[in-house]
Write a protein that holds these residues in place. Structure first.
Motif, short mmCIF file in Angstrom:
data_model
loop_
_atom_site.label_atom_id
_atom_site.label_comp_id
_atom_site.label_asym_id
_atom_site.label_seq_id
_atom_site.Cartn_x
_atom_site.Cartn_y
_atom_site.Cartn_z
N UNK B 12 0.85 -1.20 0.00
CA UNK B 12 0.00 0.00 0.00
C UNK B 12 0.88 1.25 0.00
N UNK B 13 1.90 1.23 0.87
CA UNK B 13 2.78 2.40 0.97
C UNK B 13 3.48 2.68 -0.35
N UNK B 14 3.90 1.61 -1.05
CA UNK B 14 4.56 1.78 -2.35
C UNK B 14 3.64 2.48 -3.34
N UNK B 131 1.35 2.62 5.78
CA UNK B 131 0.72 3.23 4.61
C UNK B 131 0.62 4.75 4.72
N UNK B 132 0.19 5.26 5.88
CA UNK B 132 -0.04 6.70 6.01
C UNK B 132 1.27 7.50 5.90
N UNK B 133 2.37 7.08 6.56
CA UNK B 133 3.64 7.80 6.31
C UNK B 133 4.02 7.79 4.84
N UNK B 134 3.74 6.68 4.13
CA UNK B 134 4.02 6.62 2.70
C UNK B 134 3.27 7.71 1.96
N UNK B 135 2.01 7.88 2.32
CA UNK B 135 1.15 8.89 1.68
C UNK B 135 1.65 10.30 1.97
N UNK B 136 1.98 10.55 3.24
CA UNK B 136 2.38 11.90 3.66
C UNK B 136 3.78 12.24 3.12
N UNK B 157 5.32 2.41 -10.28
CA UNK B 157 4.84 2.26 -8.90
C UNK B 157 3.32 2.38 -8.81
N UNK B 158 2.73 3.12 -9.75
CA UNK B 158 1.30 3.39 -9.60
C UNK B 158 0.43 2.16 -9.85
N UNK B 159 1.01 1.07 -10.34
CA UNK B 159 0.18 -0.15 -10.49
C UNK B 159 0.24 -1.02 -9.23
N UNK B 160 1.09 -0.65 -8.26
CA UNK B 160 1.24 -1.47 -7.05
C UNK B 160 -0.11 -1.72 -6.37
N UNK B 161 -0.89 -0.64 -6.25
CA UNK B 161 -2.17 -0.76 -5.55
C UNK B 161 -3.12 -1.71 -6.29
#
Lengths: 105, 232
Positions: B12-14, B131-136, B157-161
């Motif tokens: 998720x973080x990725x 996940x949240x630190x990844x987002x921030x 990276x955008x296909x990770x999710x």
């Protein structure tokens, strides 16, 4: 930071938090109704499927690159690989595919 | 449970890193200070809602417009929270529920709601901690230096999710025809909302709500779940 921006950000965050928080806090009891229980059982699968297709195909620079990533992820998911393995393999596949596309084009 | 949450939070973080990076870049291009862009991400943790919110902020929309837009785009979280409220162990107390609510994103909901059996607060916290630190951080990086992550890297990276979503839904779909039906029909309806004229004017948030409600209700009528089956 402009003060007016802060009001917008607070309004934004407030609404977003409320829609998330209210059901979690208000629905502490177990739902007994069979239809509702079945409905809620299917909701995650429906949400995730709807969010993945077709959005995945527009997430990358090239639709073809995304398609390669999608099918790699589909194959590995079918083989029941872990979340991390599938996610990383999909990224790697897109990376390689898009390098190839750029090299050919 | 906490450690499992941490581990499941990594993909998720990725994915978040890539998407929030793009958000940070857009915010900076629009003239928002790095701190402000980062604050938006820390307080909202929602992709579609933030992109729409940024647009309103930059074009000088009203506060009411901002609130209504967030309500429409993010209302799907209510549906997810209802589902999650039944998935959480009933001993999870109110303070935890208030905190878990901060982590109801498409992705964290995805991993939490499809865990076997009931889940504890610690699992969700584990995922949130990664996940949240990844987002921030992604937002801060994107806003501070739009050139740090090259385009081909964010693209990959955008296909990770989405890879992660497939890893969640495909194994159960293999074993349960009803889940397979739900997955295929949902993908079909979501495509219709993207490509069919008129239908494609419905906002993303509502597409998910409409699809999930229609398909789940249909599946619940055709194939109601037995109590013991649901516990598995």
């Amino acid at each position: 930071m402009r003060e007016s921006d802060l009001i917008y950000i607070l309004a934004m965050a407030g609404v977003t938090y409320l829609v998330r928080m209210l059901p979690l806090v208000l629905l502490k009891k177990e739902i007994k109704n069979r239809f509702l229980r079945s409905f809620l059982y299917y909701v995650p699968y429906a949400c995730l499927a709807a969010m993945t297709v077709p959005a995945v195909f527009f997430a990358t620079t090239y639709v073809l690159g995304a398609a390669v990533g999608f099918f790699v992820a589909l194959f590995l998911s079918y083989r029941e690989k872990s979340l991390l393995v599938v996610a990383l393999a999909a990224c790697a596949a897109v990376f390689v595919a898009e390098r190839l596309i750029q090299w050919i084009a | 449970m906490f450690q499992k949450g941490l581990r499941d939070g990594i993909p998720i973080a990725l994915g978040y890193l890539a998407v929030s990076f793009a958000f940070g870049m857009m915010a900076a291009e629009g003239g928002l200070p790095v701190l402000e862009a980062t604050l938006i991400s820390a307080m909202n943790v929602t992709s579609a809602g933030q992109f729409a919110g940024l647009e309103i902020l930059l074009t000088g929309g009203t506060v009411l417009e901002m609130m209504l837009t967030q309500l429409v785009i993010n209302l799907r979280y209510s549906l997810m929270s209802v589902s999650l409220s039944q998935k959480l162990d009933r001993t999870v107390a109110f303070p935890h529920r208030f905190l878990i609510a901060c982590g109801v994103t498409d992705e964290i909901f995805g991993i939490a709601s499809t865990q076997p059996g009931k889940i504890k607060a610690s699992y969700v916290y584990g995922a949130m901690c990664v996940a949240i630190p990844g987002w921030v951080c992604g937002t801060a990086l994107g806003a501070a230096a739009g050139a740090v992550l090259p385009g081909f890297l964010t693209s990959a990276l955008s296909v990770a999710i989405y890879g992660m979503f497939l890893a969640i839904i495909i194994p159960p779909a293999k074993k349960d025809r009803a889940v397979l039906f739900v997955v295929l029909l949902s993908m079909g309806i979501s495509c219709a909302f993207t490509f069919v004229p008129v239908l494609n004017r419905v906002s993303t948030g509502f597409v998910i709500i409409i699809t999930a409600v229609l398909v789940s209700a249909l599946a619940a009528i055709l194939r109601p779940v037995e109590t013991e089956e649901e516990a598995s």
